[in-house]
Design a protein around this motif. Structure first.
Motif, PDB file in Angstrom:
ATOM      1  N   THR A 215       0.792  -1.230   0.000  1.00 36.00           N
ATOM      2  CA  THR A 215       0.000   0.000   0.000  1.00 36.00           C
ATOM      3  C   THR A 215       0.827   1.283   0.000  1.00 36.00           C
ATOM      4  N   PRO A 216       1.895   1.400   0.810  1.00 36.21           N
ATOM      5  CA  PRO A 216       2.598   2.689   0.881  1.00 36.21           C
ATOM      6  C   PRO A 216       3.010   3.251  -0.473  1.00 36.21           C
ATOM      7  N   HIS A 217       3.580   2.408  -1.312  1.00 39.79           N
ATOM      8  CA  HIS A 217       4.026   2.896  -2.619  1.00 39.79           C
ATOM      9  C   HIS A 217       3.054   2.530  -3.733  1.00 39.79           C
ATOM     10  N   LEU A 274      10.822   6.249  -4.625  1.00 40.24           N
ATOM     11  CA  LEU A 274      11.484   6.660  -3.383  1.00 40.24           C
ATOM     12  C   LEU A 274      10.709   6.161  -2.166  1.00 40.24           C
ATOM     13  N   ILE A 275       9.390   6.232  -2.244  1.00 41.11           N
ATOM     14  CA  ILE A 275       8.575   5.709  -1.136  1.00 41.11           C
ATOM     15  C   ILE A 275       8.800   4.209  -0.982  1.00 41.11           C
ATOM     16  N   THR A 286       3.241  -0.212  10.703  1.00 40.71           N
ATOM     17  CA  THR A 286       2.521  -0.386   9.445  1.00 40.71           C
ATOM     18  C   THR A 286       1.563   0.761   9.177  1.00 40.71           C
ATOM     19  N   PHE A 287       0.851   1.214  10.213  1.00 45.17           N
ATOM     20  CA  PHE A 287      -0.131   2.279   9.987  1.00 45.17           C
ATOM     21  C   PHE A 287       0.542   3.577   9.566  1.00 45.17           C
ATOM     22  N   VAL A 288       1.776   3.814  10.024  1.00 45.98           N
ATOM     23  CA  VAL A 288       2.508   5.018   9.626  1.00 45.98           C
ATOM     24  C   VAL A 288       2.919   4.921   8.168  1.00 45.98           C
ATOM     25  N   ARG A 289       3.419   3.766   7.770  1.00 50.95           N
ATOM     26  CA  ARG A 289       3.837   3.584   6.379  1.00 50.95           C
ATOM     27  C   ARG A 289       2.643   3.711   5.430  1.00 50.95           C
ATOM     28  N   ILE A 290       1.522   3.107   5.830  1.00 47.14           N
ATOM     29  CA  ILE A 290       0.321   3.222   4.998  1.00 47.14           C
ATOM     30  C   ILE A 290      -0.165   4.660   4.952  1.00 47.14           C
ATOM     31  N   ALA A 291      -0.097   5.359   6.085  1.00 46.46           N
ATOM     32  CA  ALA A 291      -0.533   6.755   6.129  1.00 46.46           C
ATOM     33  C   ALA A 291       0.295   7.614   5.186  1.00 46.46           C
ATOM     34  N   VAL A 294      -0.970   6.861   1.654  1.00 46.64           N
ATOM     35  CA  VAL A 294      -2.276   7.471   1.440  1.00 46.64           C
ATOM     36  C   VAL A 294      -2.139   8.981   1.279  1.00 46.64           C
ATOM     37  N   ALA A 295      -1.271   9.596   2.091  1.00 49.92           N
ATOM     38  CA  ALA A 295      -1.061  11.044   1.989  1.00 49.92           C
ATOM     39  C   ALA A 295      -0.502  11.420   0.626  1.00 49.92           C
ATOM     40  N   ALA A 296       0.436  10.623   0.109  1.00 45.32           N
ATOM     41  CA  ALA A 296       1.010  10.896  -1.210  1.00 45.32           C
ATOM     42  C   ALA A 296      -0.062  10.775  -2.292  1.00 45.32           C
ATOM     43  N   GLU A 297      -0.912   9.770  -2.175  1.00 46.76           N
ATOM     44  CA  GLU A 297      -1.978   9.574  -3.158  1.00 46.76           C
ATOM     45  C   GLU A 297      -2.992  10.711  -3.103  1.00 46.76           C
TER      46      GLU A 297
END
Length: 330
Positions: A215-217, A274-275, A286-291, A294-297
């Motif tokens: 999800t993060p990237h 880079l992400i 995990t929730f920080v990486r996903i956040a 999501v913020a980038a998206e």
């Protein structure tokens, strides 16, 4: 638009611009300023006629006149910083905004296919045995999937990811030349890979790891791929259904609009790379990486909607041939 009335109202302006273009070697300072002003005004007229009329004679005359005027205004380019700003506030977001129905539809179909394949793989031991041996599958879900994101130095991994993703996007854009016909197959391959891996991971109760690492990237990365595919298929569809304008005109406009898509997506994919290299394998929860993903998206979607909608309201076309030149020279 009443085309005859429009022509009658602006013919004198067009004739004056044509006269100045013919005398471009012998213009006074005031005439140079007038030439640039008329060039910008007639460029606007061309955009209006293109959007409201299918008359090839008028469109052809104005297109030729604007092209000759641009050539006459030698060196009349905006400063580099201005062109850079225009690209990121008009050209790229406008094309992305104009194709939103295409890339949203592409995303829906992509995830539907990936989900169906994932469910099929997870619920069928026979399919799993055809994919690989139990040992191979166990290695994938327990080791290889997670180690993929951390086994190489972040810098080289980010570069590799960027090149790979850019290649997928470039394929989608390049396939527009053949009406975008191969693009669904390219997307299907990627959806199938995602579905197979997801099915194996969920079947092994590793679904949280799968989503936590993807999800993060993946949000921004897949959005970029969807946009590239949508732009390519939209260009191909313009040959099939050009609307009420000449097919060649629509194809040329949308073909030139692929330039900002290609450049803009290269930067978007660099960010997602880079992400993937720095955030996905990081020790953050995990929730920080996903956040972060999501913020980038959300930031990218907000950027496209804000600047794309503003450009539409301003009457921009997204055609690089219509970009104004603003510095008068002789």
């Amino acid at each position: 638009m009443d085309v005859d009335a429009f022509v009658l109202a602006h013919r004198a302006t067009w004739d004056r611009l044509e006269h100045l273009v013919k005398r471009r070697r012998r213009l006074t300072g005031d005439e140079v300023d007038e030439l640039v002003d008329l060039y910008q005004r007639v460029s606007t007229h061309l955009s209006m006629v293109r959007s409201a009329s299918a008359d090839p004679v008028i469109v052809g005359r104005l297109s030729g006149l604007v092209a000759r005027a641009r050539s006459a205004v030698t060196g009349a380019h905006a400063p580099l910083w201005s062109e850079f700003t225009r690209f990121w506030t008009v050209s790229f977001p406008l094309v992305a905004y104009q194709t939103w129905r295409w890339w949203l539809s592409t995303a829906v179909v992509f995830f539907a296919v990936a989900g169906l394949i994932g469910v099929w793989v997870a619920g069928n031991p026979e399919v799993q045995s055809a994919i690989g041996t139990p040992t191979d599958i166990a290695r994938l879900v327990n080791e290889d999937f997670a180690s993929y994101y951390s086994e190489n130095p972040a810098g080289s991994f980010a570069l590799r990811v960027w090149i790979n993703n850019s290649w997928v996007a470039a394929q989608c854009i390049a396939f527009a030349i053949v009406l975008g016909i191969p693009i669904p197959y390219v997307l299907f391959q990627n959806a199938a890979n995602l579905g197979v891996t997801g099915g194996l991971m969920f079947n092994a109760d590793k679904g949280d790891l799968f989503l936590g690492l993807l999800t993060p990237h993946g949000l921004l990365e897949l959005t970029a791929v969807f946009l590239a595919a949508a732009a390519g298929m939209r260009l191909g569809w313009s040959v099939v259904a050009p609307g009420d304008r000449p097919r060649g005109q629509v194809l040329a406009e949308r073909g030139r609009a692929m330039i900002p898509v290609a450049v803009g997506l290269a930067v978007v994919l660099l960010v997602s790379g880079l992400i993937e290299a720095l955030v996905t394998p990081s020790p953050f929860p995990t929730f920080v990486r996903i956040a972060i993903g999501v913020a980038a998206e959300v930031a990218f979607l907000a950027y496209v909607i804000h600047f794309g909608r503003r450009a539409v309201r301003a009457g921009e076309t997204g055609d690089v041939a219509d970009a104004p030149d603003v510095v008068p020279t002789g």
